[in-house]
Enzyme design. Sequence first.
Site, short mmCIF file in Angstrom:
data_model
loop_
_atom_site.label_atom_id
_atom_site.label_comp_id
_atom_site.label_asym_id
_atom_site.label_seq_id
_atom_site.Cartn_x
_atom_site.Cartn_y
_atom_site.Cartn_z
CD GLU A 199 10.00 -3.31 -0.88
OE1 GLU A 199 9.45 -3.65 -1.09
OE2 GLU A 199 9.64 -3.70 0.22
CG HIS B 165 8.54 -12.89 -1.31
ND1 HIS B 165 9.64 -12.58 -0.99
CD2 HIS B 165 7.52 -11.44 -1.05
CE1 HIS B 165 9.97 -11.31 -0.39
NE2 HIS B 165 9.21 -10.44 -0.76
NE ARG C 140 8.38 -9.27 -4.55
CZ ARG C 140 7.35 -8.53 -3.24
NH1 ARG C 140 5.83 -8.64 -3.90
NH2 ARG C 140 7.61 -7.88 -2.36
CG HIS D 194 4.24 -12.36 -2.12
ND1 HIS D 194 4.39 -12.50 -0.27
CD2 HIS D 194 4.17 -11.17 -2.01
CE1 HIS D 194 3.71 -11.73 -0.26
NE2 HIS D 194 4.59 -11.04 -0.60
NE ARG E 100 2.52 -7.91 -5.70
CZ ARG E 100 3.00 -6.93 -4.13
NH1 ARG E 100 3.07 -6.15 -4.07
NH2 ARG E 100 3.51 -8.21 -3.28
#
Length: 555
Positions: free
Chosen positions: A116, A233, A279, A340, A375
């Site tokens: 990811e 997100h 992100r 998110h 994060r």
Amino acid sequence: MRRPTPPQADFLVIGSGVAGLRAALDLSREGRVIMLTKGHPLQSASIFAQGGVAVALSEEDDVAIHLTDTVRAGHGLCRREAVRVLVEEGPDRIQELIRWGAKFDKAGGKFAFAREAAHSRSRILRARGDATGNEMVRVLMAQAHRQKRIHRMDFHFTVDLVVEDGRCCGAVVLDEHSGEQFILPAKAVVLSTGGAGQIYARTTNPPNATGDGMAMAFRAGALLQDMEFVQFHPTALFLPSSPPFLLSEAMRGEGGQLRNHKGEAFMQRYHPLGAMAPRDIVARAIWAEMAATKSRHVYLDVTHLGADFVKRRFPTIYSTCLRYDIDITEEWIPVSPSAHYMMGGVWTDLNGATTLPGLFAAGEVACSGVHGANRLASNSLLEGLVFGMRAGVAAVAWAARQTLPDLSGQVAALRQALKHRLDDTEKMRNSLRRTMWGQVGIIRSRESLVRATAQLSRWEHMISKSFAGRADLEVKNMVQVAHCVAEAALWRENSVGAHFRSDIPESKRPGWKQHSQLSVKKSVIGQERQKHSGQVVALQSPKTQSRGRLRQGLA
């Protein structure tokens, strides 16, 4: 009919996601545990976690690389010791879960690790394609069910923490069916209530993510930290008639492309890693493309990956989108960012202890320092396992020196308290969510934050009462948490990670490594964590317009 006497317990666990369940298992070895769950136990955010759990178990990976990736994604504001605990203890916690029956996806007899955004290795374990959180909760719930000392109380909303003689020793609880409020004493309390995504108009979080744990800890006197860092997100399903639905980052990890309304794959213009950038960068890039093309969304394209692969790899996403008449194997998916994850929360040490003796926290409600300003994808489920266990172990050690408190005085005060109702709960909730989305969202400025804090201050004055029902109590919590987010964002006069100020886009201004803190006893202050007898050393704050927070907790 008179209510039966509430069960007695040594420990309270508030929340029943991954962190709470893992804490309860350790607590049950040393005493009786009550797990309090708002609503149904299968409504926790953990269950909806799609992408997977990040852990250094593959042959190409090691914990040092995982640590480096996490710290880099956190933009220099992670607590390095906490990250080390996460990545070093994470493999053991996952292996433990596997021994208990967790079934993670495999390919050729080996675990099928995915990659990811911002990960330099393929280290994402997944279950049933995109149902990892569901699988982890299933296994933990089954394990908890085997422990006779764990007693579940579902549909019980925790109203407030009880503080007696400077320590947390119980909670005020609302029975959602009968409407009765009562007090449960305990030697120690573990908060695992999740995040606060519902303070925003667009969020991937379930409806019960209203910041309850953060708000009640704040009212009780515990310290909150890094509340300005809210992760948006990048890819949530955008349809005007439906709530946002998370489209896992793993879709980009498998080769999915982001396209604007002209059909252009635009991410390479914003970052060398393209669609695999961190992100915060992807979310702002999408926001910029939406503004440039005057559209309300962009597109996620996975059509080139092949229909069979997409259906097998993302079965939940495929079937959900199909219900909205979108066949993701044949057409581009309309997406836009949504709130998110909360990187900030109730400050804890490495063992889950908060600044309020007797209160421990783990999971998204806590600020362990693992995530910094942004994060790293799929670290959250691992954090819940690792720090949930640590909080449980620490709470047991604390409780060994405590006795169950006599809260008869608190019970009498609770019976005399007046319970109010909001005039229009839904209207205030909607107004709050629109205010936060428009003024304390992906892009912020001093002007928007000043407006937001002023409005939130007015609302906070309106809800500074005791309320009777869950809906009103949730709005009270949402207003208080939103106010903390806005104040911390106004204080942080630089842009870093998930916090972006259009009026101050620079990241490396003086004092940028400080951390915002809020409590009922002090204004927003900045602080850098230093090793000094285990204490947090507060530093003088830069000049700020944020006011002091002087609110009375239940004490």
